[in-house]
Motif scaffolding. Structure first.
Motif, PDB file in Angstrom:
ATOM      1  N   ARG A   1       0.839  -1.233   0.149  1.00 37.55           N
ATOM      2  CA  ARG A   1      -0.045   0.104  -0.067  1.00 37.55           C
ATOM      3  C   ARG A   1       0.904   1.345   0.111  1.00 37.55           C
ATOM      4  O   ARG A   1       0.614   2.252  -0.558  1.00 37.55           O
ATOM      5  N   HIS A   2       1.800   1.150   0.921  1.00 33.95           N
ATOM      6  CA  HIS A   2       2.792   2.306   0.877  1.00 33.95           C
ATOM      7  C   HIS A   2       3.456   2.760  -0.520  1.00 33.95           C
ATOM      8  O   HIS A   2       3.767   3.838  -0.986  1.00 33.95           O
ATOM      9  N   MET A   3       3.892   1.445  -1.279  1.00 36.61           N
ATOM     10  CA  MET A   3       4.403   1.747  -2.657  1.00 36.61           C
ATOM     11  C   MET A   3       3.338   2.284  -3.485  1.00 36.61           C
ATOM     12  O   MET A   3       3.947   3.152  -4.286  1.00 36.61           O
ATOM     13  N   ARG A   4       2.423   1.857  -3.513  1.00 38.00           N
ATOM     14  CA  ARG A   4       1.434   2.306  -4.159  1.00 38.00           C
ATOM     15  C   ARG A   4       1.183   3.909  -4.041  1.00 38.00           C
ATOM     16  O   ARG A   4       0.955   4.567  -4.986  1.00 38.00           O
ATOM     17  N   LYS A   5       1.176   4.437  -2.827  1.00 36.04           N
ATOM     18  CA  LYS A   5       1.149   5.681  -2.754  1.00 36.04           C
ATOM     19  C   LYS A   5       2.151   6.526  -2.938  1.00 36.04           C
ATOM     20  O   LYS A   5       2.262   7.568  -3.782  1.00 36.04           O
ATOM     21  N   ARG A   6       3.372   5.762  -2.947  1.00 40.00           N
ATOM     22  CA  ARG A   6       4.810   6.665  -3.379  1.00 40.00           C
ATOM     23  C   ARG A   6       4.641   6.660  -4.627  1.00 40.00           C
ATOM     24  O   ARG A   6       5.145   7.876  -5.284  1.00 40.00           O
ATOM     25  N   LEU A   7       4.367   5.775  -5.542  1.00 35.54           N
ATOM     26  CA  LEU A   7       4.436   5.763  -7.072  1.00 35.54           C
ATOM     27  C   LEU A   7       3.328   6.804  -7.503  1.00 35.54           C
ATOM     28  O   LEU A   7       3.829   7.920  -8.437  1.00 35.54           O
ATOM     29  N   TYR A   8       2.238   6.746  -6.830  1.00 33.15           N
ATOM     30  CA  TYR A   8       1.110   7.739  -7.229  1.00 33.15           C
ATOM     31  C   TYR A   8       1.584   9.357  -6.970  1.00 33.15           C
ATOM     32  O   TYR A   8       1.518  10.042  -7.984  1.00 33.15           O
ATOM     33  N   ASP A   9       2.221   9.399  -5.832  1.00 35.11           N
ATOM     34  CA  ASP A   9       2.722  10.869  -5.571  1.00 35.11           C
ATOM     35  C   ASP A   9       3.965  11.137  -6.632  1.00 35.11           C
ATOM     36  O   ASP A   9       3.680  12.491  -7.174  1.00 35.11           O
ATOM     37  N   GLU A  10       4.694  10.344  -6.991  1.00 35.55           N
ATOM     38  CA  GLU A  10       5.554  10.635  -7.825  1.00 35.55           C
ATOM     39  C   GLU A  10       5.319  11.000  -9.360  1.00 35.55           C
ATOM     40  O   GLU A  10       5.744  11.900  -9.982  1.00 35.55           O
ATOM     41  N   LEU A  11       4.135  10.186  -9.669  1.00 32.75           N
ATOM     42  CA  LEU A  11       3.514  10.243 -11.195  1.00 32.75           C
ATOM     43  C   LEU A  11       2.749  11.809 -11.093  1.00 32.75           C
ATOM     44  O   LEU A  11       3.044  12.511 -11.822  1.00 32.75           O
ATOM     45  N   ILE A  12       2.295  11.937 -10.031  1.00 31.70           N
ATOM     46  CA  ILE A  12       1.462  13.358  -9.872  1.00 31.70           C
ATOM     47  C   ILE A  12       2.331  14.290  -9.804  1.00 31.70           C
ATOM     48  O   ILE A  12       2.105  15.460 -10.575  1.00 31.70           O
ATOM     49  N   LYS A  13       3.514  14.186  -9.031  1.00 33.38           N
ATOM     50  CA  LYS A  13       4.511  15.439  -9.027  1.00 33.38           C
ATOM     51  C   LYS A  13       4.864  15.907 -10.421  1.00 33.38           C
ATOM     52  O   LYS A  13       5.049  16.850 -10.725  1.00 33.38           O
ATOM     53  N   ARG A  14       5.038  14.844 -11.161  1.00 37.53           N
ATOM     54  CA  ARG A  14       5.550  15.077 -12.506  1.00 37.53           C
ATOM     55  C   ARG A  14       4.483  15.283 -13.532  1.00 37.53           C
ATOM     56  O   ARG A  14       4.827  15.384 -14.618  1.00 37.53           O
ATOM     57  N   ASN A  15       3.190  15.410 -13.037  1.00 40.53           N
ATOM     58  CA  ASN A  15       2.273  16.009 -14.104  1.00 40.53           C
ATOM     59  C   ASN A  15       2.023  14.670 -15.123  1.00 40.53           C
ATOM     60  O   ASN A  15       1.623  14.977 -16.352  1.00 40.53           O
TER      61      ASN A  15
END
Ligand SMILES: Cc1ncc(COP(=O)(O)O)c(C=O)c1O
Length: 407
Positions: free
Chosen positions: A326-340
């Motif tokens: 679950r933590h990795m899901r959030k991390r990847l999601y955040d990184e993709l959103i950060k990059r638009n």
């Protein structure tokens, strides 16, 4: 001339093919997001602390021997397997349970048995499903038609429950078989809600479709083995406990015992007479195909689930594994959103279990693999188990580049 010259070459299995390609890749940035095998945050195979302890107990036991198990399997394993699967519904139903060669073996045995007895015209599989479901059924009886029921909505990355229900209502016939994954659906990470399960069970009953509930990830979905078995217990209890169905249970993922091949097949019948017949057929099948199921992994699972302290440790272990994913899901999601990064990534947070569908094209997946050394299955299934705090930014950057490059 060799006797084997006429053998037609089979299609290579995508997971094993990907694992070989990954092993041959010498780039030190490589990331394997293809196999459904849990890794820790150092990308290393994890021996669950509960398993480690059980192993120590078994090895220290002077009486540990290597005898063959009884025909229905290790009785302690079968007993605990029934308990964690059916819990309160166990006492009210007639259930025949046999140890199998992991979840694959349970799927194979039930396919063989149903092909011989029920002789279904069609087996219904989710679109998409675990790539071995169609292979097992083709191997058992290629005359049984395989149809896909709608499951994953490729436009919205959500569950197409209306499509699934209407397809079954309109097209399924009495005596067909349906394979339903109980939780942490492979490969989409999308599970039906409790309400959806009630509707699914209702349709199976109304139409006389025989459900095979494939339980390969109990405890992996929510970190709680009881929550993840809700659907099974619902099927067992509904209609005052008259519904017949089977459960194929794997201990590969929830105990990290991938190579030990521990599984159990449960068949829930209406009468004791049919249970006895199912048991006799399973014994005949098992004798011809495997003689006896593997012993050591079965002892590990039984030791853990029979001991209060080890059982609690196992529940902690489940939380560790599902929590990390679950933590990795959030991390990847955040990184993709950060990059638009263009695309709809919200489902990464709500998908459940080991996998998500990334909806990347074949070309994008090839660039990801060949240029960035990031390996996903050709179906675009991402296994969260290979993602770590060390590689998540690199993976996000690679996906971002691949998606923006091809726009
Ligand atoms: C949906 C599903 N069913 C069954 C299995 C069986 O796994 P095993 O034979 O390793 O227990 C798997 C493994 O990936 C799976 O994903």
């Amino acid at each position: 001339m060799s006797l084997f010259e006429h053998i037609l070459e089979g299609v290579p299995d995508s997971i094993f093919a990907m694992m070989e390609a990954f092993a041959a890749d010498t780039n030190d940035k490589k990331v394997n997001l293809s196999p459904g095998i849990y890794r820790d945050d150092n990308a290393k195979t994890w021996v669950l602390p509960s398993v480690q302890k059980a192993r120590e107990i078994l090895v220290a036991d002077q009486n540990l021997n290597h005898d063959i198990s009884p025909q229905m399997g290790n009785p302690d394993l079968v007993s605990v397997a029934r308990q964690i699967t059916f819990k309160d519904t166990l006492s009210s139903r007639i259930i025949t349970s046999m140890q199998t060669i992991s979840g694959t073996g349970a799927n194979h045995f039930i396919a063989r048995l149903l092909s011989d007895t029920l002789q279904p015209k069609t087996v219904w599989l989710s679109n998409p499903t675990w790539e071995n479901h169609p292979k097992i059924w083709t191997h058992v009886n290629s005359a049984i038609e395989q149809h896909l029921y709608p499951y994953y909505d490729y436009r919205t990355s959500t569950l197409d429950i209306e499509g699934m229900i209407s397809t079954l209502k309109e097209r399924a016939s009495r005596g067909d078989v349906i394979i339903l994954q109980v939780c942490a659906h492979n490969p989409t990470g999308l599970d039906p809600s409790m309400e959806d399960w009630e509707t699914i069970a209702e349709v199976c009953e109304e139409k006389g479709i025989f459900p095979v509930l494939d339980s390969a990830y109990q405890g992996f979905a929510t970190g709680d083995a009881d929550n993840d078995a809700w659907a099974i217990r619902h099927f067992a209890a509904r209609s005052r406990g008259t519904m017949e169905f089977a459960v194929t249970q794997s201990f590969s993922k929830n105990f990290g015992l991938y190579g030990e091949r521990v599984g159990v097949l449960h068949i829930v019948t209406r009468t004791r007479g049919s249970a006895a017949k199912a048991e006799s057929a399973l014994k005949t099948l098992s004798r011809a195909e495997i003689t006896s199921a593997p012993a050591f992994g079965a002892k590990v699972v039984a030791t853990i689930l029979q001991d209060q302290v080890l059982r609690e440790q196992w529940q902690e272990d489940l939380k560790t594994m599902s929590g990390r994913l679950r933590h990795m899901r959030k991390r990847l999601y955040d990184e993709l959103i950060k990059r638009n990064t263009p695309g709809n990534w919200a489902h990464l947070l709500t998908d459940i279990g080991m996998f998500s569908y990334m909806r990347l094209s074949e070309d994008q997946l090839a660039i990801l693999r060949n240029t960035f050394h990031v390996y996903l299955l050709p179906s675009s299934r991402l296994s969260w188990t290979g993602l770590t705090s060390r590689n998540v930014e690199y993976v996000a950057e690679s996906i971002h580049k691949v998606v923006t490059l091809s726009m």
